[in-house]
Scaffold this motif. Structure first.
Motif, PDB file in Angstrom:
ATOM      1  N   PHE A  41      -3.759 -12.800  -3.816  1.00 32.79           N
ATOM      2  CA  PHE A  41      -2.437 -13.336  -3.479  1.00 32.79           C
ATOM      3  C   PHE A  41      -1.774 -12.422  -2.438  1.00 32.79           C
ATOM      4  O   PHE A  41      -1.310 -12.857  -1.374  1.00 32.79           O
ATOM      5  CB  PHE A  41      -1.658 -13.437  -4.800  1.00 32.79           C
ATOM      6  N   ASN A 162       1.160  -7.288 -10.620  1.00 34.60           N
ATOM      7  CA  ASN A 162       2.064  -7.128  -9.477  1.00 34.60           C
ATOM      8  C   ASN A 162       1.712  -5.929  -8.629  1.00 34.60           C
ATOM      9  O   ASN A 162       1.859  -5.942  -7.414  1.00 34.60           O
ATOM     10  CB  ASN A 162       3.506  -6.991  -9.945  1.00 34.60           C
ATOM     11  N   ILE A 165      -0.810  -7.212  -6.416  1.00 31.65           N
ATOM     12  CA  ILE A 165      -0.258  -8.043  -5.327  1.00 31.65           C
ATOM     13  C   ILE A 165       0.195  -7.120  -4.189  1.00 31.65           C
ATOM     14  O   ILE A 165      -0.196  -7.281  -3.027  1.00 31.65           O
ATOM     15  CB  ILE A 165       0.965  -8.862  -5.785  1.00 31.65           C
ATOM     16  N   THR A 166       0.986  -6.118  -4.551  1.00 30.74           N
ATOM     17  CA  THR A 166       1.546  -5.244  -3.513  1.00 30.74           C
ATOM     18  C   THR A 166       0.449  -4.381  -2.891  1.00 30.74           C
ATOM     19  O   THR A 166       0.464  -4.122  -1.688  1.00 30.74           O
ATOM     20  CB  THR A 166       2.644  -4.344  -4.100  1.00 30.74           C
ATOM     21  N   GLN A 169      -1.219  -6.454  -0.343  1.00 33.69           N
ATOM     22  CA  GLN A 169      -0.475  -6.525   0.916  1.00 33.69           C
ATOM     23  C   GLN A 169      -0.693  -5.245   1.735  1.00 33.69           C
ATOM     24  O   GLN A 169      -0.927  -5.294   2.944  1.00 33.69           O
ATOM     25  CB  GLN A 169       1.024  -6.738   0.631  1.00 33.69           C
ATOM     26  N   GLN A 285      14.317 -14.414  -6.858  1.00 37.19           N
ATOM     27  CA  GLN A 285      13.372 -13.437  -6.311  1.00 37.19           C
ATOM     28  C   GLN A 285      13.158 -13.675  -4.812  1.00 37.19           C
ATOM     29  O   GLN A 285      13.106 -12.761  -4.010  1.00 37.19           O
ATOM     30  CB  GLN A 285      12.019 -13.531  -7.023  1.00 37.19           C
ATOM     31  N   GLN A 286      13.050 -14.938  -4.441  1.00 36.66           N
ATOM     32  CA  GLN A 286      12.790 -15.243  -3.037  1.00 36.66           C
ATOM     33  C   GLN A 286      14.062 -15.205  -2.189  1.00 36.66           C
ATOM     34  O   GLN A 286      14.046 -14.739  -1.059  1.00 36.66           O
ATOM     35  CB  GLN A 286      12.102 -16.599  -2.912  1.00 36.66           C
ATOM     36  N   ILE A 290      13.025 -10.933  -0.003  1.00 38.99           N
ATOM     37  CA  ILE A 290      11.908  -9.974   0.021  1.00 38.99           C
ATOM     38  C   ILE A 290      10.877 -10.280   1.093  1.00 38.99           C
ATOM     39  O   ILE A 290      10.395  -9.395   1.784  1.00 38.99           O
ATOM     40  CB  ILE A 290      11.212  -9.868  -1.366  1.00 38.99           C
ATOM     41  N   ASN A 291      10.544 -11.554   1.268  1.00 40.97           N
ATOM     42  CA  ASN A 291       9.444 -11.816   2.193  1.00 40.97           C
ATOM     43  C   ASN A 291       9.847 -11.751   3.656  1.00 40.97           C
ATOM     44  O   ASN A 291       8.983 -11.636   4.516  1.00 40.97           O
ATOM     45  CB  ASN A 291       8.742 -13.119   1.823  1.00 40.97           C
ATOM     46  N   MET A 294       8.689  -8.361   3.889  1.00 44.88           N
ATOM     47  CA  MET A 294       7.241  -8.199   3.855  1.00 44.88           C
ATOM     48  C   MET A 294       6.566  -8.849   5.072  1.00 44.88           C
ATOM     49  O   MET A 294       5.605  -8.329   5.603  1.00 44.88           O
ATOM     50  CB  MET A 294       6.650  -8.809   2.577  1.00 44.88           C
ATOM     51  N   ASN A 323       6.397  -0.426  -1.687  1.00 45.02           N
ATOM     52  CA  ASN A 323       6.420  -1.585  -2.574  1.00 45.02           C
ATOM     53  C   ASN A 323       5.384  -1.424  -3.696  1.00 45.02           C
ATOM     54  O   ASN A 323       5.674  -1.678  -4.869  1.00 45.02           O
ATOM     55  CB  ASN A 323       6.098  -2.828  -1.736  1.00 45.02           C
ATOM     56  N   GLY A 393      10.635  -7.683  -8.319  1.00 48.70           N
ATOM     57  CA  GLY A 393       9.272  -7.965  -7.871  1.00 48.70           C
ATOM     58  C   GLY A 393       8.383  -8.388  -9.034  1.00 48.70           C
ATOM     59  O   GLY A 393       7.574  -9.310  -8.911  1.00 48.70           O
ATOM     60  N   TRP A 397       7.729 -12.773 -12.782  1.00 53.05           N
ATOM     61  CA  TRP A 397       6.377 -13.217 -13.158  1.00 53.05           C
ATOM     62  C   TRP A 397       6.117 -12.915 -14.624  1.00 53.05           C
ATOM     63  O   TRP A 397       5.489 -13.703 -15.344  1.00 53.05           O
ATOM     64  CB  TRP A 397       5.314 -12.551 -12.276  1.00 53.05           C
ATOM     65  N   ASN A 420       9.217 -20.959  -6.844  1.00 52.44           N
ATOM     66  CA  ASN A 420       9.099 -19.694  -6.111  1.00 52.44           C
ATOM     67  C   ASN A 420       8.542 -19.932  -4.704  1.00 52.44           C
ATOM     68  O   ASN A 420       9.082 -19.467  -3.700  1.00 52.44           O
ATOM     69  CB  ASN A 420       8.183 -18.744  -6.896  1.00 52.44           C
ATOM     70  N   ASN A 424      10.225 -19.519  -1.098  1.00 52.04           N
ATOM     71  CA  ASN A 424       9.578 -18.628  -0.138  1.00 52.04           C
ATOM     72  C   ASN A 424       9.504 -19.302   1.240  1.00 52.04           C
ATOM     73  O   ASN A 424       9.870 -18.718   2.267  1.00 52.04           O
ATOM     74  CB  ASN A 424       8.174 -18.311  -0.683  1.00 52.04           C
TER      75      ASN A 424
HETATM   76  C1  BGC Z   1       6.571 -12.010  -4.793  1.00 53.85           C
HETATM   77  C2  BGC Z   1       6.003 -12.215  -3.433  1.00 53.85           C
HETATM   78  C3  BGC Z   1       6.229 -10.986  -2.597  1.00 53.85           C
HETATM   79  C4  BGC Z   1       5.790  -9.758  -3.316  1.00 53.85           C
HETATM   80  C5  BGC Z   1       6.252  -8.587  -2.525  1.00 53.85           C
HETATM   81  C6  BGC Z   1       5.985 -10.795  -5.427  1.00 53.85           C
HETATM   82  O1  BGC Z   1       6.465 -10.613  -6.709  1.00 53.85           O
HETATM   83  O2  BGC Z   1       6.347 -13.134  -5.579  1.00 53.85           O
HETATM   84  O3  BGC Z   1       6.557 -13.341  -2.839  1.00 53.85           O
HETATM   85  O4  BGC Z   1       5.580 -11.047  -1.367  1.00 53.85           O
HETATM   86  O5  BGC Z   1       6.307  -9.683  -4.621  1.00 53.85           O
HETATM   87  O6  BGC Z   1       5.830  -7.463  -3.019  1.00 53.85           O
END
Ligand code: BGC
Length: 510
Positions: A41, A162, A165-166, A169, A285-286, A290-291, A294, A323, A393, A397, A420, A424
């Motif tokens: 993701f 999470n 996820i980070t 990225q 959250q969105q 945040i994005n 990002m 992050n 963040g 979830w 979400n 976004n």
């Molecule tokens: C969000 C993502 C975001 C990410 C950033 C996640 O919890 O759902 O949309 O890009 O956190 O760290």
């Protein structure tokens, strides 16, 4: 009820997490295998900004037409909207593990199509496939982990998703830098994502389905065998009994029908309350932006006066690193401090840093040139991320993976995840035009106002679920008074005291 049902003193939660996972690495194996969905993701959403620079070099049409660039970026998010919705249904119908395997298949196909793309059209098709996988994995990985975790460390284990996820990225920025000089550049950047998908597929094949889902489907013996592998011996029989009781109750009230009636879903008080909290958190959250940070951090860094591409890319690596670090803080604090407190601290920090950013950008447009304020803007960005990551963040979830009754957990989690991804898309599509229309300062101020509203939303609508056995969440939603008058001390509704005492005793093993 909130705060009254935690089985252990707060200070020992993290130590407990370590001890439990150390004694039982199987739980960690489940969490990390499912967490690869989080890694994918993060990677697939992060990789595109860098890859696009090189796609434009190869395909002149993309370079000439902004609409093609926008499509390459946003078709994955559009795919994720559908993936999350279908994923919700698939989770309840076919199981969490099957949904993850399906997501891996989509990730893999998407990566291959993109890497081999002869032109922009196939590239967009590949992005849609990857997006479908992202949407599906975004709600399935936390759900699978949550249902396979002992209550005391559930938050920490879902937070690892999470972190991945980070980290994904961060990795995507790093890999983008690594492949800039390699022939094929963007094909590698997009194609390597096929590997973790393959890895997750081969790991998940050997792992079991979620024990809670199996139980609900009447496959009790299989479910019990898995629960015995996950839970400490002294807790497992109580856990099985609780699960059995809650499913029996569900079947008595609802029957065994698989049909989903959305009107009925909304009319059921616990589900409605869960959905308000869960969907609300995902939307906030969105909408705190945040994005934009990002996806556009190189642009923001340039707006702040750091002109060169390379500096901008390197600085965005720092933002992504921060992050990921913030998600580690979440692993530490989420079962200790609780979801709600962490959300509030996080939103407070986010609001302050957005106010700061708005002020800094305002100064530069009205008074002096940006470069003087560049460093201040960077500090504001850093503060924003480190405030966002450990609370806003991760907690949306986590809460969504534990707040719904078992029979609707997939569908409701899917609805919230779809919300979400839609949010976004709206934020990502409007950010640059907003900065042009009302200025960067006002745009940040707008996000700041949203976070203040979010703060009060959390106080009123979001319950504390830390340490609560997942089967008890529904009972708590039923009894919990909404805190409209949050400045007044909470009053307990009738019957709650006895419920709390019973739960306390149970949690202490009395
Ligand atoms: C969000 C993502 C975001 C990410 C950033 C996640 O919890 O759902 O949309 O890009 O956190 O760290």
């Amino acid at each position: 009820m909130e705060g009254g049902v935690h089985p252990l003193p707060d200070t020992s939660a993290f130590r407990d997490c370590f001890a439990l996972t150390w004694k039982n690495p199987y739980v960690l194996r489940l969490a990390f295998s499912a967490g690869i969905g989080g890694l994918l993701f993060g990677y697939d959403t992060g990789v595109i900004s860098g890859a696009l620079l090189y796609i434009r070099d190869d395909f002149k049409a993309v370079d000439r037409h902004t609409v093609l660039q926008e499509s390459i970026v946003s078709m994955a998010v559009a795919g994720a909207i559908i993936g999350a919705a279908v994923g919700g249904w698939a989770n309840d119908r076919h199981g969490r593990r099957s949904a993850l395997l399906a997501a891996d298949f989509l990730f893999f196909i998407g990566a291959v199509i993109m890497a081999a793309s002869p032109g922009p059209a196939t590239l967009i098709v590949g992005r849609v496939f990857v997006g479908l996988g992202v949407g599906m994995a975004s709600m399935t990985s936390p759900l699978y982990i949550s249902e396979a975790s002992p209550a005391k460390i559930r938050g920490a284990l879902v937070s690892t998703n999470n972190f991945l996820i980070t980290f994904g990225q961060f990795l995507s920025y790093l890999i983008n830098l690594a492949f800039t000089k390699v022939p094929g550049t963007w094909r590698w950047m997009l194609g390597v994502a096929g590997l973790p998908a393959l890895l997750q597929f081969s790991l998940m094949i050997f792992l079991p389905e979620s024990p809670r889902w199996l139980f609900r489907k009447g496959r009790e013996e299989e479910a019990k065998a898995i629960l015995r592998k996950i839970y400490p011996a002294e807790d497992v029989e109580t856990e099985i009994q609780d699960l059995k009781d809650s499913i029996d109750k569900e079947i008595r009230e609802e029957g065994t029908s698989e049909k989903i009636n959305f009107r009925k879903l909304w009319q059921t008080k616990t589900v409605r309350r869960g959905l308000i909290a869960g969907v609300g958190l995902q939307v906030f959250q969105q909408f705190v932006g945040i994005n934009t940070v990002m996806y556009y951090s190189p642009t923001i860094v340039q707006l702040a006066g750091f002109a060169s591409n390379q500096t901008a890319l390197l600085l965005s690596l720092v933002t992504a690193g921060l992050n990921a670090f913030g998600s580690i803080l979440s692993i530490y604090f989420i079962d200790r401090t609780g979801r709600k407190k962490l959300l509030l601290i996080s939103l407070f920090g986010v609001a302050v840093s957005l106010g700061l950013l708005a002020g800094i950008f305002h100064q530069t447009t009205t008074h002096s040139p940006m470069s003087k304020f560049g460093w201040l803007a960077l500090i504001g960005l850093g503060l924003y991320i480190i405030s966002f990551s450990p609370g806003m963040g991760t907690a949306p979830w986590i809460v969504n993976s534990e707040i719904y009754p078992l029979r609707f957990r997939g569908v409701c989690g899917g609805i919230a995840a779809t919300a979400n991804w839609i949010s976004n898309l709206i934020v990502a599509q409007t950010f640059l035009s907003l900065t042009e229309a009302i200025g960067t300062d006002m745009t940040f101020l707008l996000f700041g106002i949203v976070s203040v509203v979010g703060f009060f939303f959390v106080i009123v609508f979001v319950p504390e679920t830390k340490g609560l056995p997942i089967e008890e969440v529904e009972k708590m939603l039923e009894l919990r008074p909404l805190q409209y008058k949050f400045w007044e001390k909470k009053k307990r509704p009738e019957g709650t005291m006895e419920e709390e005492e019973k739960l306390d005793k149970k949690n202490q093993g009395v």
